[in-house]
Write a protein that holds these residues in place. Structure first.
Motif, PDB file in Angstrom:
ATOM      1  N   PRO A   1       0.796  -1.214   0.000  1.00  0.00           N
ATOM      2  CA  PRO A   1       0.000   0.000   0.000  1.00  0.00           C
ATOM      3  C   PRO A   1       0.830   1.266   0.000  1.00  0.00           C
ATOM      4  CG  PRO A   1      -0.067  -1.070   2.151  1.00  0.00           C
ATOM      5  CD  PRO A   1       0.605  -2.016   1.227  1.00  0.00           C
ATOM      6  N   ASN A   2       2.063   1.237   0.494  1.00  0.00           N
ATOM      7  CA  ASN A   2       2.899   2.425   0.531  1.00  0.00           C
ATOM      8  C   ASN A   2       4.094   2.310  -0.385  1.00  0.00           C
ATOM      9  OD1 ASN A   2       1.332   3.714   2.513  1.00  0.00           O
ATOM     10  ND2 ASN A   2       2.266   2.430   4.088  1.00  0.00           N
ATOM     11  N   PHE A   3       4.022   1.393  -1.321  1.00  0.00           N
ATOM     12  CA  PHE A   3       5.172   1.143  -2.184  1.00  0.00           C
ATOM     13  C   PHE A   3       5.229   2.156  -3.318  1.00  0.00           C
ATOM     14  CE2 PHE A   3       8.201  -0.796  -4.751  1.00  0.00           C
ATOM     15  CZ  PHE A   3       7.740  -0.763  -6.038  1.00  0.00           C
ATOM     16  N   PHE A   4       6.456   2.509  -3.684  1.00  0.00           N
ATOM     17  CA  PHE A   4       6.641   3.301  -4.896  1.00  0.00           C
ATOM     18  C   PHE A   4       7.991   2.957  -5.488  1.00  0.00           C
ATOM     19  CE2 PHE A   4       7.439   6.817  -7.644  1.00  0.00           C
ATOM     20  CZ  PHE A   4       6.201   7.020  -8.193  1.00  0.00           C
ATOM     21  N   SER A   5       8.001   2.506  -6.714  1.00  0.00           N
ATOM     22  CA  SER A   5       9.247   2.193  -7.406  1.00  0.00           C
ATOM     23  C   SER A   5       9.053   2.484  -8.885  1.00  0.00           C
ATOM     24  CB  SER A   5       9.640   0.729  -7.202  1.00  0.00           C
ATOM     25  OG  SER A   5       8.700  -0.113  -7.830  1.00  0.00           O
ATOM     26  N   PHE A   6      10.141   2.443  -9.624  1.00  0.00           N
ATOM     27  CA  PHE A   6      10.129   2.765 -11.044  1.00  0.00           C
ATOM     28  C   PHE A   6      10.532   1.538 -11.853  1.00  0.00           C
ATOM     29  CE2 PHE A   6      10.923   6.638  -8.705  1.00  0.00           C
ATOM     30  CZ  PHE A   6      10.042   7.525  -9.280  1.00  0.00           C
ATOM     31  N   PRO A   7      10.014   1.429 -13.074  1.00  0.00           N
ATOM     32  CA  PRO A   7      10.397   0.290 -13.918  1.00  0.00           C
ATOM     33  C   PRO A   7      11.890   0.272 -14.187  1.00  0.00           C
ATOM     34  CG  PRO A   7       8.481   1.430 -14.831  1.00  0.00           C
ATOM     35  CD  PRO A   7       9.010   2.287 -13.733  1.00  0.00           C
ATOM     36  N   ARG A   8      12.408  -0.916 -14.368  1.00  0.00           N
ATOM     37  CA  ARG A   8      13.828  -1.078 -14.696  1.00  0.00           C
ATOM     38  C   ARG A   8      13.964  -1.032 -16.217  1.00  0.00           C
ATOM     39  NH1 ARG A   8      14.495  -6.351 -10.756  1.00  0.00           N
ATOM     40  NH2 ARG A   8      13.591  -5.369  -8.910  1.00  0.00           N
ATOM     41  N   SER A   9      13.912   0.148 -16.761  1.00  0.00           N
ATOM     42  CA  SER A   9      13.920   0.311 -18.204  1.00  0.00           C
ATOM     43  C   SER A   9      14.879   1.412 -18.595  1.00  0.00           C
ATOM     44  CB  SER A   9      12.503   0.649 -18.710  1.00  0.00           C
ATOM     45  OG  SER A   9      12.093   1.906 -18.200  1.00  0.00           O
ATOM     46  N   ALA A  10      15.182   1.476 -19.895  1.00  0.00           N
ATOM     47  CA  ALA A  10      16.089   2.511 -20.389  1.00  0.00           C
ATOM     48  C   ALA A  10      15.482   3.896 -20.179  1.00  0.00           C
ATOM     49  CB  ALA A  10      16.369   2.272 -21.872  1.00  0.00           C
ATOM     50  N   PHE A  11      14.160   4.004 -20.286  1.00  0.00           N
ATOM     51  CA  PHE A  11      13.494   5.296 -20.116  1.00  0.00           C
ATOM     52  C   PHE A  11      13.743   5.847 -18.720  1.00  0.00           C
ATOM     53  CE2 PHE A  11       9.827   7.806 -18.802  1.00  0.00           C
ATOM     54  CZ  PHE A  11       9.670   8.697 -19.849  1.00  0.00           C
ATOM     55  N   PHE A  12      13.466   5.038 -17.698  1.00  0.00           N
ATOM     56  CA  PHE A  12      13.611   5.531 -16.333  1.00  0.00           C
ATOM     57  C   PHE A  12      15.074   5.544 -15.887  1.00  0.00           C
ATOM     58  CE2 PHE A  12       9.067   4.762 -16.220  1.00  0.00           C
ATOM     59  CZ  PHE A  12       8.632   5.866 -15.524  1.00  0.00           C
ATOM     60  N   SER A  13      15.920   4.730 -16.506  1.00  0.00           N
ATOM     61  CA  SER A  13      17.356   4.826 -16.211  1.00  0.00           C
ATOM     62  C   SER A  13      17.899   6.173 -16.671  1.00  0.00           C
ATOM     63  CB  SER A  13      18.107   3.677 -16.901  1.00  0.00           C
ATOM     64  OG  SER A  13      17.719   2.441 -16.369  1.00  0.00           O
ATOM     65  N   ARG A  14      17.487   6.591 -17.880  1.00  0.00           N
ATOM     66  CA  ARG A  14      17.898   7.911 -18.364  1.00  0.00           C
ATOM     67  C   ARG A  14      17.264   9.023 -17.545  1.00  0.00           C
ATOM     68  NH1 ARG A  14      19.041   8.539 -23.867  1.00  0.00           N
ATOM     69  NH2 ARG A  14      18.707  10.776 -23.484  1.00  0.00           N
ATOM     70  N   LEU A  15      16.016   8.813 -17.161  1.00  0.00           N
ATOM     71  CA  LEU A  15      15.327   9.826 -16.373  1.00  0.00           C
ATOM     72  C   LEU A  15      15.978  10.019 -15.012  1.00  0.00           C
ATOM     73  CD1 LEU A  15      12.817  11.718 -16.238  1.00  0.00           C
ATOM     74  CD2 LEU A  15      11.587   9.810 -15.206  1.00  0.00           C
ATOM     75  N   SER A  16      16.521   8.934 -14.444  1.00  0.00           N
ATOM     76  CA  SER A  16      17.099   9.006 -13.105  1.00  0.00           C
ATOM     77  C   SER A  16      18.361   9.848 -13.036  1.00  0.00           C
ATOM     78  CB  SER A  16      17.396   7.590 -12.589  1.00  0.00           C
ATOM     79  OG  SER A  16      18.408   6.987 -13.377  1.00  0.00           O
ATOM     80  N   VAL A  17      19.026  10.066 -14.168  1.00  0.00           N
ATOM     81  CA  VAL A  17      20.230  10.892 -14.174  1.00  0.00           C
ATOM     82  C   VAL A  17      19.934  12.293 -14.682  1.00  0.00           C
ATOM     83  CG1 VAL A  17      21.725   8.896 -14.460  1.00  0.00           C
ATOM     84  CG2 VAL A  17      20.874  10.081 -16.483  1.00  0.00           C
ATOM     85  N   ASP A  18      18.700  12.546 -15.057  1.00  0.00           N
ATOM     86  CA  ASP A  18      18.330  13.885 -15.470  1.00  0.00           C
ATOM     87  C   ASP A  18      18.394  14.814 -14.261  1.00  0.00           C
ATOM     88  OD1 ASP A  18      15.897  15.992 -15.748  1.00  0.00           O
ATOM     89  OD2 ASP A  18      16.733  15.545 -17.728  1.00  0.00           O
ATOM     90  N   PRO A  19      19.054  15.952 -14.362  1.00  0.00           N
ATOM     91  CA  PRO A  19      19.232  16.822 -13.190  1.00  0.00           C
ATOM     92  C   PRO A  19      17.922  17.328 -12.604  1.00  0.00           C
ATOM     93  CG  PRO A  19      19.944  17.911 -15.223  1.00  0.00           C
ATOM     94  CD  PRO A  19      19.725  16.476 -15.559  1.00  0.00           C
ATOM     95  N   LEU A  20      16.876  17.431 -13.415  1.00  0.00           N
ATOM     96  CA  LEU A  20      15.592  17.884 -12.900  1.00  0.00           C
ATOM     97  C   LEU A  20      14.802  16.750 -12.262  1.00  0.00           C
ATOM     98  CD1 LEU A  20      14.534  20.206 -15.859  1.00  0.00           C
ATOM     99  CD2 LEU A  20      15.459  20.901 -13.655  1.00  0.00           C
ATOM    100  N   ALA A  21      14.910  15.543 -12.825  1.00  0.00           N
ATOM    101  CA  ALA A  21      14.119  14.423 -12.327  1.00  0.00           C
ATOM    102  C   ALA A  21      14.793  13.673 -11.195  1.00  0.00           C
ATOM    103  CB  ALA A  21      13.826  13.456 -13.470  1.00  0.00           C
ATOM    104  N   LYS A  22      16.108  13.655 -11.168  1.00  0.00           N
ATOM    105  CA  LYS A  22      16.843  12.828 -10.206  1.00  0.00           C
ATOM    106  C   LYS A  22      16.477  13.140  -8.758  1.00  0.00           C
ATOM    107  CE  LYS A  22      21.515  11.329  -9.024  1.00  0.00           C
ATOM    108  NZ  LYS A  22      22.944  11.444  -9.370  1.00  0.00           N
ATOM    109  N   PRO A  23      16.435  14.405  -8.334  1.00  0.00           N
ATOM    110  CA  PRO A  23      16.091  14.662  -6.924  1.00  0.00           C
ATOM    111  C   PRO A  23      14.704  14.156  -6.560  1.00  0.00           C
ATOM    112  CG  PRO A  23      17.026  16.613  -7.968  1.00  0.00           C
ATOM    113  CD  PRO A  23      16.772  15.643  -9.063  1.00  0.00           C
ATOM    114  N   VAL A  24      13.739  14.309  -7.478  1.00  0.00           N
ATOM    115  CA  VAL A  24      12.374  13.860  -7.191  1.00  0.00           C
ATOM    116  C   VAL A  24      12.331  12.349  -7.041  1.00  0.00           C
ATOM    117  CG1 VAL A  24      10.002  13.833  -8.035  1.00  0.00           C
ATOM    118  CG2 VAL A  24      11.448  15.827  -8.455  1.00  0.00           C
ATOM    119  N   MET A  25      12.983  11.646  -7.934  1.00  0.00           N
ATOM    120  CA  MET A  25      12.941  10.182  -7.905  1.00  0.00           C
ATOM    121  C   MET A  25      13.685   9.638  -6.700  1.00  0.00           C
ATOM    122  SD  MET A  25      13.462   9.418 -11.974  1.00  0.00           S
ATOM    123  CE  MET A  25      13.178   7.666 -11.809  1.00  0.00           C
TER     124      MET A  25
END
Length: 1014
Positions: free
Chosen positions: A385-409
């Motif tokens: 019920p309190n889980f939050f994770s991201f898919p293990r994909s190229a899209f979210f891998s690239r998103l995770s290093v984006d300077p705007l998205a990284k802090p949020v994730m």
């Protein structure tokens, strides 16, 4: 800790929260190294699991080679070399003979389940029995068990409806076919034996409760057997093969002693089994055993006396459970135990449970006693019920290093933040939108789009009642970001990147995205209604409009025109209307304030057209009940929401959508007013339904529909598909022209014979001539029809002429039949002529029929692609109806004539063929009958009967073409070459010519004889 030993019970009291607060003993991976946390302190398996659960995690699971490798790499990076605790408990309980394993489903959950480790065969009959106890506080739908196969998700289920102060209702679901709910027993939390049986033979089914039959019937899916190699899960309904559970349809209560047979048990066997507490051995394919179950780590297991021998209650079995409760109550009353800061677990001794470990060095799993102390690895709960994770994909891998998205994730992963946090969700959607608008769209996969849809698949009820300042603004911002994001995903050139199956076998398509948009817009409408605000957003592919309105008896109709929003590419004629009478009805029903919710998708037809070219996955069925057709319009939706009651109100709506296909192919397509039925989305490739919808107007470029409900609407076009290949059609066309050319020549020659030759005049010869004239004209127009296809006016004229002359030909065939009946059956030898009536039938009736058909066709007389009557709008019946009637009349005439011919032939054979054998007499009768049929078939039009069988076989198409295109040739042979009147006339002409030749040469002969007389 405080330890208290009482009798054979071990009661453990654990202080909160200090006992399991990790202090300087954990290490969490970063976002790129997956979702593990290492707990260094040694803990028993159950304590380690509780620690993970309190942090909204769970013990790590290893179910495939990839997860095995990831966990090994994680532990090696921490220099861990000793085995650690992971999920899955293997029960080897030392129990008394009367004890059994009990699964405790404490409250609803979208994770708790037990999977049967058994490979099931294909079963034409099946029975399932289990002891169960429903949680009395649980209400609504509940799934006791579900069995799915790869080809169909809802293969076999036992479902229940739980209501307050009403008996429990049970129903069986077989291959998507839902049986009726039957009242079984009181919903009081007691144990009951429940059995179900089903047989493919007749689709017979039965439900039993406590050994007694509570319901039975037939016709519950008798087409196929239960599929083999499926997944049987206790406590959950499977939304995909083997997983994806819904909390609101899960089981809450207790289950034990579940047995399965591959045959249908009878009432006597079930009654005996309930009394003797022993399963029937015949046909038993699965027997209840802890070793045969894969039990989720969040599911509590107990060893208790069988409920068949002693009734278990929520507190435990009578005896131990009651003693424990009494002791604890006395301790609490005496003030010896704190009643707020301690948790309690009751364990039955002795026990020797074994739990799973993972060795990072060898990368293999092992077993150790569950009470041993070991380190552990926690993993995010993907369905918690309190889980939050991201898919293990190229899209979210690239998103995770984006300077705007990284802090949020990183913040959301580190804190285990749920998307129910509006601020986090807003920040995430903003980051996703920025990334997509850059270059992230190129990396999209089905798993990424499915994650985005699940992001909006939340219980928004808490938000709509939130008193947090700015909740409406935050929701509006989230909706704006998500709709812009969805518009980018729905670009037609992007669809082939993400329209497919996820790694878990979930089918992702455009309507997966639309369903999430529906959920979001309903939630936004509810929260905006408190401020009586509306909402409008227009993007490239999606337009959304929400409007608040107070209803009254004077309310005017509501119209939604997407073109008024501005930026979409739709037509100005597209609109959706809710009539004022519907609004008045809603007001009378007590709905004072409503929100109108509208969405408009302008590019879905292009996406769906591209999807139709992709082969269908093997696990998607294609039942006949699902509509076929091509989406050629935009998709427009409507919902009328009553925010005060939190529900959508069904209303009748009328929508109009434009399409270019009606103008281009109007005669080859049939428009269908449809809506997208989300309840069909499991196990089907197409989910359009026309239930409750109908066409009210069909113009050259617009279709108007009326539906008695609200959802996502569109118009499908059913094309008239050709039944033959292009090569076969080419051969049939060539045969038609060759046969028609030959028939035309033969008819002209025959007509010349009847005109030039001095054949005695009679009604019969006049009728023959008119029939030949109409057929000749029809063949001439048919051969010239190909040159008029490109000109609509000329094509319509050709179609009308073909209609007229072929109708005239059949009318003269009817006259032939009537004359034949008059001369042969009624034996009317009167010389009175009836030709004026025959002309009225032969030419007047066709002119009347063609005139009426032209006047009523509203400019859609001819078909597309060929100059003939339109099939799609029913114009063809202006020809087919009269022809069928004429053929039926002529069949009756032919039958009567053949009977009279046989009788006459029999009489003649007796009178004139004295001493003939019965075989010779039969031969003579058959010869006479065949001759009559062959002579009458061409002029009565009975060869057209073969046209009825053309759709069933290409061979019948060839036969039909040959018989009818050569009709003129047959007429020439029968009524020209072998006609006795024609032959006798030709013979008279020959004799007259001989006589004339003789009269010319005779004087010279006489002169010669006279001259020689001496």
């Amino acid at each position: 800790m405080h330890w208290l030993l009482l009798s054979n019970l071990l009661v453990v009291f654990s202080a909160h929260p200090s006992a399991f607060t990790p202090k300087n003993r954990t290490r969490v991976t970063n976002i790129k190294a997956s979702y593990y946390e290492y707990v260094a302190d040694g803990l028993p398996w159950r304590s380690a699991g509780r620690l993970c659960n309190r942090r909204s995690w769970a013990l790590a699971r290893v179910s495939n080679a990839l997860e095995n490798q990831e966990l090994s790499d994680f532990l090696k990076s921490l220099n861990v070399t000793q085995p650690v605790w992971i999920a899955r408990k293997v029960t080897t309980h030392v129990k008394s003979p009367s004890e059994t394993l009990v699964l405790e489903f404490a409250g609803r959950s979208d994770r708790k389940n037990a999977r049967l480790l058994h490979r099931f065969p294909s079963m034409s009959s099946v029975s399932v029995c289990t002891h169960l106890r429903f949680d009395p506080s649980c209400l609504g739908f509940s799934t006791v068990f579900s069995y799915s196969v790869r080809s169909y998700i809802n293969e076999f289920q036992l479902r229940a409806i739980l209501s307050r102060d009403r008996p429990v209702q049970l129903a069986l679901l077989v291959h998507g076919a839902h049986g009726p709910y039957q009242e079984a027993f009181i919903h009081d939390g007691s144990w009951h034996l429940v059995c179900v049986s089903w047989s493919q033979s007749g689709g017979r089914w039965a439900l039993f409760a406590d050994g007694l039959r509570v319901g039975n019937g037939e016709g519950l899916h008798d087409a196929d057997a239960i599929g083999a190699d499926g997944v049987f899960i206790v406590g959950q309904e499977q939304d995909v093969f083997g997983g994806v559970f819904k909390k609101d349809e899960s089981f809450s209560g207790s289950v034990t002693q579940l047995h399965i047979w591959e045959r249908a048990l009878n009432s006597g066997e079930i009654h005996t089994m309930e009394k003797e507490c022993s399963p029937v051995s015949s046909g038993l394919v699965f027997k209840w055993s802890g070793a045969a179950l894969e039990i989720d780590s969040t599911l509590k297991t107990l060893w208790r006396d069988s409920p068949c021998r002693a009734t278990l209650t929520q507190g435990g079995a009578h005896g131990n459970g009651s003693v424990t409760s009494a002791v604890l109550d006395s301790l609490l009353n005496a003030g010896l135990l704190p009643d707020q800061n301690f948790s309690m677990e009751v364990l039955q001794a002795p026990q020797a449970d074994w739990c799973t470990t993972f060795d990072p060095v060898s990368g293999s799993s092992g077993l150790d006693q569950c009470d041993a102390s070991r380190s552990a690895v926690c993993q995010f709960e993907e369905d918690g019920p309190n889980f939050f994770s991201f898919p293990r994909s190229a899209f979210f891998s690239r998103l995770s290093v984006d300077p705007l998205a990284k802090p949020v994730m990183q913040e959301m992963v580190a804190n285990g933040s749920s998307p129910r946090d509006l601020l986090s969700l807003n920040n995430l959607t903003e980051a996703l939108l920025r990334f997509m608008e850059a270059d992230g769209a190129e990396l999209l996969s089905p798993s990424d789009v499915f994650f985005l849809c699940r992001l909006m698949d939340l219980d928004w009820a808490g938000f709509t009642q939130s008193t947090v300042a700015g909740a409406a603004e935050a929701m509006a911002s989230i909706a704006t970001n998500y709709l812009k994001l969805a518009s980018l995903v729905l670009e037609p050139n992007m669809a082939d990147r993400w329209m497919s199956l996820t790694e878990n076998g979930v089918s992702v398509g455009p309507f997966t995205l639309l369903e999430s948009i529906d959920n979001l817009t309903r939630a936004l409408a509810d929260i905006l209604s408190f401020k009586r605000r509306g909402f409008t957003l227009s993007t490239r592919n999606i337009d959304v409009h929400m409007e608040w309105r107070r209803l009254s008896l004077g309310s005017c109709r509501h119209i939604f025109k997407p073109s008024a929003l501005g930026s979409h590419s739709g037509s100005s004629q597209d609109q959706l209307l809710v009539a004022d009478t519907e609004l008045h009805r809603l007001h009378l029903l007590g709905h004072e304030e409503v929100m109108f919710i509208h969405t408009y998708y302008s590019s879905l037809s292009e996406i769906m057209a591209a999807a139709e070219q992709v082969p269908r996955p093997k696990n998607q069925a294609d039942p006949a009940s699902v509509l076929s057709g091509h989406l050629t319009t935009a998709v427009i939706s409507a919902a009328v929401r009553d925010p005060s009651k939190g529900r959508t109100i069904p209303v009748t709506v009328q929508y109009t959508l434009t399409t270019s296909h009606m103008a281009k192919y109007s005669q080859r397509i049939k428009p269908l007013c449809v809506f997208w039925n989300f309840s069909l989305m499991q196990g089907h490739a197409n989910h359009w339904s026309s239930q409750g919808c109908r066409v009210v107007h069909s113009g050259s470029d617009v279709i108007s529909c009326l539906c008695n409900h609200t959802t996502n609407f569109a118009v499908l076009m059913n094309y008239l598909e050709s039944k033959w290949s292009s090569e076969e059609e080419a051969i049939l066309t060539k045969l038609t022209f060759i046969g028609s050319g030959a028939s035309l020549c033969a008819l002209v020659v025959t007509l010349m014979l009847f005109t030039v030759l001095d054949i005695p005049k009679s009604d019969r010869t006049s009728i023959h001539k008119n029939l030949f004239i109409s057929l000749t004209c029809a063949q001439v127009v048919l051969l010239c029809s190909g040159s008029a296809i490109d000109n609509k006016v000329a094509c319509t004229l050709v179609a009308a002429l073909l209609h007229l002359f072929f109708m005239a030909a059949f009318s003269w065939m009817l006259v032939e039949g009537l004359l034949l009946w008059s001369k042969v059956v009624t034996v009317n030898m009167s010389e009175d002529t009836h030709m004026k009536y025959y002309y009225l039938i032969g030419w007047g009736l066709p002119v009347l029929i063609v005139t009426i058909t032209l006047a009523s066709s509203s400019g859609r007389y001819s078909a597309d692609g060929h100059c003939w009557l339109s099939v799609q709008n029913g114009v063809i019946w202006g020809f087919a109806g009269p022809v069928i009637f004429i053929i039926m009349v002529n069949i009756m005439v032919l039958t009567r004539v053949v009977v009279i011919t046989l009788t006459t032939a029999k009489r003649r054979s007796i009178m004139f063929i004295l001493g003939a054998s019965p075989l010779d007499q039969a031969y003579e009768q058959i010869r006479a009958a065949v001759k009559a049929v062959l002579v009458l078939l061409p002029i009565l039009g009975l060869t057209w009967l073969c046209g009825v069988l053309v759709p069933f076989s290409i061979a019948m198409a060839y036969v039909f073409i040959l018989l009818n295109s050569l009709q003129g040739l047959f007429i020439f042979l029968i009524y020209g070459v072998y006609n006795t009147e024609v032959r006798s006339t030709v013979n008279r002409i020959k004799e007259r010519r001989k006589a004339l030749h003789f009269s010319v040469s005779c004087p010279f002969f006489v002169f010669q004889r006279v001259w020689k007389i001496p």
